[in-house]
Motif scaffolding. Structure first.
Motif, PDB file in Angstrom:
ATOM      1  N   LEU A 117       1.946  -9.118   2.602  1.00 43.63           N
ATOM      2  CA  LEU A 117       1.075  -9.349   3.666  1.00 43.63           C
ATOM      3  C   LEU A 117      -0.029 -10.252   3.486  1.00 43.63           C
ATOM      4  CD1 LEU A 117       1.774  -5.985   5.701  1.00 43.63           C
ATOM      5  CD2 LEU A 117       2.613  -8.188   6.091  1.00 43.63           C
ATOM      6  N   PHE A 164      -3.329  -3.815   7.702  1.00 41.58           N
ATOM      7  CA  PHE A 164      -1.887  -3.783   6.526  1.00 41.58           C
ATOM      8  C   PHE A 164      -2.135  -2.576   5.670  1.00 41.58           C
ATOM      9  CE2 PHE A 164      -2.163  -8.763   6.218  1.00 41.58           C
ATOM     10  CZ  PHE A 164      -1.620  -8.789   7.392  1.00 41.58           C
ATOM     11  N   ASP A 204       2.033  -1.115  12.451  1.00 37.30           N
ATOM     12  CA  ASP A 204       1.358  -2.564  12.307  1.00 37.30           C
ATOM     13  C   ASP A 204       1.957  -3.098  13.695  1.00 37.30           C
ATOM     14  OD1 ASP A 204       0.299  -4.427  10.447  1.00 37.30           O
ATOM     15  OD2 ASP A 204       2.151  -5.428  11.008  1.00 37.30           O
TER      16      ASP A 204
END
Lengths: 302, 338, 305
Positions: C233, C190, A302
């Motif tokens: 997230l 994510f 990420d």
């Protein structure tokens, strides 16, 4: 005992000490060109820098010269590679000059927001206590308001123009840096080598400047490179909405704003500046991703 | 000779990392008899865990492969099985207890949810049946309040309790072989002894076989019938447990034994084997242990030693070859089996 | 749990309070407020009259306390243009914005989660390439531009969808796609990364070792684990969605808060700006609050205590 054994016992290759710096730079490039996405990002960034530095000398036409007899010419006509706009100005030339605006805004905003955010993050993470509580509360509050809206509202109130859009973006963007640097500093404080420094009586400021600051460089460079793309798109959005960089100064965002009224007749007005934004953002993001994967493998994914 | 439940022949496992290929397992041979406890000993990085994952078919399929050799479980070649066939075996005929009880249980499911999985898959039990079975198994591994624990989450249990849960998970379907990969390493010393006692007791109650991976020779002496010593992806010595402790043959095994702190000699310096296990990429020709071996001579650096079979005692060392017999402790004549 | 809720509610109030304070002073400090409140061509007498009327000749702190006292009662003053109640105007636009934002949120979750899971599970496969491609490209495309391009194709060229406006579900299609694209990119990223992380965990190996087949392993086991980071997230990213909604509303002339805010900023109708800031900060704070509760719900380590 034979030489063979000697070799077996020390079978590490002799390390060449000289040219260490040179070989490190070389390694980075070798690494970069192994990843095609990183290479693409790097090439785009170099191209973008080239265009924004030499822009005024390489435009085929005067980006501000309006010629109503030549308005809304489609691409590839009359020496206008990407056509002309509603005032007969050359789109390619305006895009080339607009690249400089985007680059200046992206880089300067990152420098300003990054510097301010880093200072706040260091103060917060290193000194802790009440100042940390206050600063982080401010960060939390600001993060609880959408970034682009914050930039938009600030810019609408303080007014447009290059300087003000940079100020607005920096006000909106510093919190990300502050929060990231703070958590880095907090993590560093817990590391053994810092504890060792404290135990051996190294002064607080020496610890901060000699041991903590250098270690912040890598995460900072990664975040900065990824934020440039965000800032370029945010500037384009604000300018598109009629704030930010004001016409006649060409920016990709306000070119799209002017072009949207001709969407039914002249597709090229909205197409090319948009593609320029995508390429720029893509280049910066790809390079930033590569940088992160290379410098900080733990963050990978990420 | 008793029946073999597991037989591994010349197993080689290869890991790919980009263009690099490394072989952490370089020709491993051993077998486990029915009802027996086999200890696998070696330092970390010698390939113990990779071997056990290969048996379970749990090697990461993108980056690793069995390059050659075979694994026979009840004479069935495991390396030829499809994923689906393998699944029927896992948790049912072969099960595994892992090293880290703290991370080996899923934090967002209750103990019961996780334990009922193998029963549901392999035994086709109904919910209430499975629940009854799980509770009785939890009691069997010595967990108090089994009826409550079944509905609790892993974070509510201590490390020792979690390892007991892991053991009950492994035992649920009454497997023929259990692989325990350092089952006590992550636990407190007192808990370690309890868990080992439990494993011993449970093994005594059935005729299952146990493959116990450890780096602790004390555990081996306590638990095992036979021992395999691994070094740098190879089996360097294999023997009955008493035979091994009485007369170790391979310099590496001797080193391991010397490095055990002995109770009656408190003042002596702790012995340690110099150097480190070579990384798979560093191994070239000759004996892998040569760079750390106190008895090293030229042949060790140029030729890879074969496994010498000294009558149920296998050692992979040139010292066991006849011309050097006088160097080793005048043993029966070694015969190469490779 | 009650402690937690009270603490979070206080935080919501603090956030809204500070947001209003900041915008209030920003407006007041950015020049003569009367000039801002009036059209630039207003005559001098009118400016003086206005200054008197709105109390701008009084000291700043008095103005501020007055404003806050009224704001607490939901009174943000009247629109300088239409003389209607500012807060009411904003609230009237709320349903339209919600409709757009929620449709886009659902669309992006429905696409992003399966795509992210597939991308992580079949790492380096064609699915992964597509997933990563969408992620990288989606984050580089400015949503207003995507909106323009969609209008160009579907409204100007094919003439099958309206260019803008609100009312029916047909009007909702293009704005939803526009708004969802960026979120799809982010959420796919994510999901992929948290799934990759979870699939490496010891307990997934345990489940494999007890014979759980692939599909339940991923869909039942790993997904529940990765929902914890995904929820966090996604909640953090809803601000971006809300911000994107404003721009999308402007592009498609969608009658929501964003378009109202934009018009008010253009017209310098600051009572409405303040009311809109108030509502947006409130919504965002409430969303985060809900996300926290949801997070506690899927994470037993917080719930069981």
């Amino acid at each position: 005992m034979s030489a063979n054994l000697e070799k077996a016992l020390h079978n590490k290759p002799a390390v060449e000490v000289k040219n260490k710096k040179e070989s490190r730079v070389y390694n980075y490039f070798a690494n970069l060109f192994r990843s095609w996405t990183g290479t693409l990002g790097f090439i785009i960034i170099i191209g973008l820098l080239f265009i924004s530095i030499f822009g005024p000398w390489i435009t085929p036409h005067d980006p501000l010269y309006a010629d109503f007899s030549k308005k809304l010419l489609p691409p590839m006509t009359d020496g206008h590679l990407l056509g002309t706009d509603q005032l007969g100005r050359d789109i390619l030339s305006r895009m080339i000059v607009g690249a400089r605006v985007s680059v200046i805004i992206g880089v300067l905003t990152v420098v300003i927001a990054g510097t301010f955010g880093t200072i706040v993050g260091i103060i917060s993470g290193y000194f802790r206590g009440w100042i940390d509580v206050v600063l982080m509360r401010i960060v939390d509050v600001q993060l609880s308001f959408p970034f682009i809206l914050l930039v938009l509202v600030i810019n609408a109130i303080i007014g447009g123009g290059l300087r003000n859009i940079i100020i607005s973006l920096a006000i909106g963007g510093w919190v990300i840096f502050a929060r990231m640097i703070r958590s880095e500093v907090l993590a560093l404080r817990e590391k053994e080598f810092i504890t060792a420094c404290v135990a051996t009586g190294v002064s607080r400021f020496e610890i901060l400047f000699r041991h903590i600051l250098p270690n912040l460089f890598t995460p900072l460079i990664i975040l900065a490179s990824l934020q440039i793309g965000t800032f370029i798109i945010a500037e384009a959005s604000v300018s598109f909405l009629g704030f930010g960089v004001q016409p006649p100064e060409p920016a990709w965002g306000n070119m799209l704003n002017e072009g949207k009224d001709y969407i039914f007749s002249s597709w090229w007005l909205i197409t090319f500046p948009g593609i320029a934004i995508i390429i720029a953002a893509l280049g910066v993001n790809l390079f930033g991703d590569w940088l992160r994967d290379t410098l900080d493998p733990e963050l990978k994914g990420d | 000779m008793s029946e073999k439940i597991l037989e591994i022949n010349d197993l080689r496992v290869q890991f790919k990392n980009g263009k690099e290929k490394i072989q952490p397992i370089r020709g491993v041979n051993f077998h486990i008899n029915k009802g027996e406890t086999l200890g696998i000993v070696g330092e970390s990085g010698c390939g113990k865990s990779v071997t056990s994952l290969a048996i379970m078919g749990l090697l990461p399929d993108k980056t690793s492969e069995i390059a050659s050799g075979n694994i026979l479980f009840n004479n069935q070649n495991l390396s030829k099985l499809t994923e689906k066939q393998f699944r029927k075996l896992r948790g049912n005929d072969i099960s595994m207890i892992f090293q880290e009880p703290m991370t080996s249980l899923n934090p967002v499911f209750t103990i019961g949810d996780q334990l009922k999985e193998p029963l549901k898959r392999h035994k086709k039990m109904s919910k209430s049946q499975a629940r009854k079975e799980i509770i009785s198994m939890l009691q069997q591994v010595g967990l108090p309040r089994a009826e409550q624990i079944i509905d609790e989450y892993p974070h509510q249990l201590s490390g020792g309790m979690r390892q007991r849960v892991m053991i009950s998970l492994a035992l649920l379907c009454k497997p023929q072989l259990i692989i325990a990969d350092e089952p006590t390493t992550a636990l407190d010393v007192t808990i370690q002894a309890q868990i080992l006692d439990l494993l011993k007791k449970l093994k005594g109650e059935s005729d299952m076989s146990l493959m116990l991976i450890t780096h602790d020779l004390g555990v081996v002496a306590e638990m095992c019938n036979r021992v395999v010593v691994m070094y740098a992806g190879e089996v360097v010595e294999e023997a009955e447990v008493n035979e091994l402790f009485d007369s170790p043959k391979h310099p590496y095994t001797k080193g391991l034994m010397q490095s055990l702190p002995s109770n009656n000699d408190r003042k002596s310096k702790l012995y340690s084997i110099k150097g480190q296990v070579p990384r798979p990429s560093e191994i070239t020709v000759g004996c892998a242990f040569a760079n750390r071996c106190p008895h090293v001579f030229d042949r060790c650096l140029n030729e890879t030693p074969p496994s010498f079979n000294l009558g149920n005692h296998i050692s992979k060392c040139w010292l066991q070859d006849s011309p050097y017999k006088e160097v080793s402790h005048n043993e029966t004549k070694g015969t190469a089996i490779r | 749990m009650l402690d937690f809720i009270i603490k979070r509610l206080l935080q919501v109030i603090l956030v809204v309070f500070l947001a209003l304070t900041a915008v209030f002073f920003l407006i007041r400090l950015s020049g003569d407020p009367t000039a801002l409140f009036l059209p630039p061509d207003a005559p001098r007498e009118q400016i003086e009259e206005y200054r008197e009327l709105l109390g701008f000749n009084r000291p700043m702190h008095e103005q501020y306390t007055d404003f806050m006292a009224n704001a607490v009662q939901g009174d943000f003053g009247q629109s300088l243009r239409s003389q209607e109640d500012a807060l009411q105007l904003v609230i009237d636009r709320l349903p339209a914005t919600f409709q757009l934002a929620i449709t886009a949120l659902i669309l992006s979750l429905v696409i992003a989660i399966p795509l992210g899971v597939l991308s992580a599970y079949k790492r380096n496969s064609i699915f992964d390439r597509i997933g990563v491609g969408i992620t990288v490209l989606g984050q580089a495309v400015p949503n207003f531009w995507l909106g323009l391009i969609l209008i160009f194709f579907f409204a100007a060229q094919l003439k099958i969808l309206p260019t803008g406006g609100g009312g029916t579900w047909v009007h909702l299609i293009l704005p939803t796609i526009t708004l969802a694209t960026y979120s799809i990119a982010r959420f796919t990223r994510f999901t992929r990364s948290s799934m990759l992380d979870i699939l490496r965990k010891d307990y997934i190996r345990t489940a494999k070792a007890s014979g759980v087949p692939t599909i339940p392993l991923v869909s039942r086991y790993a997904l529940k684990n990765s929902l914890i980071p995904i929820i966090t997230l996604v909640a953090l990213d809803l601000g971006t969605l809300l911000g994107g909604a404003v721009i999308t509303e402007v592009v498609f002339a969608w009658p929501g808060i964003g378009r109202l805010l934009m018009q008010s900023l253009m017209n310098r109708d600051f009572p409405i700006v303040l009311a809109a800031v108030f509502i947006i900060a409130l919504i965002y704070a409430i969303i985060n609050f809900i996300a926290d509760i949801l997070y506690a719900y899927v994470n037993p380590q917080i719930r069981v205590k």
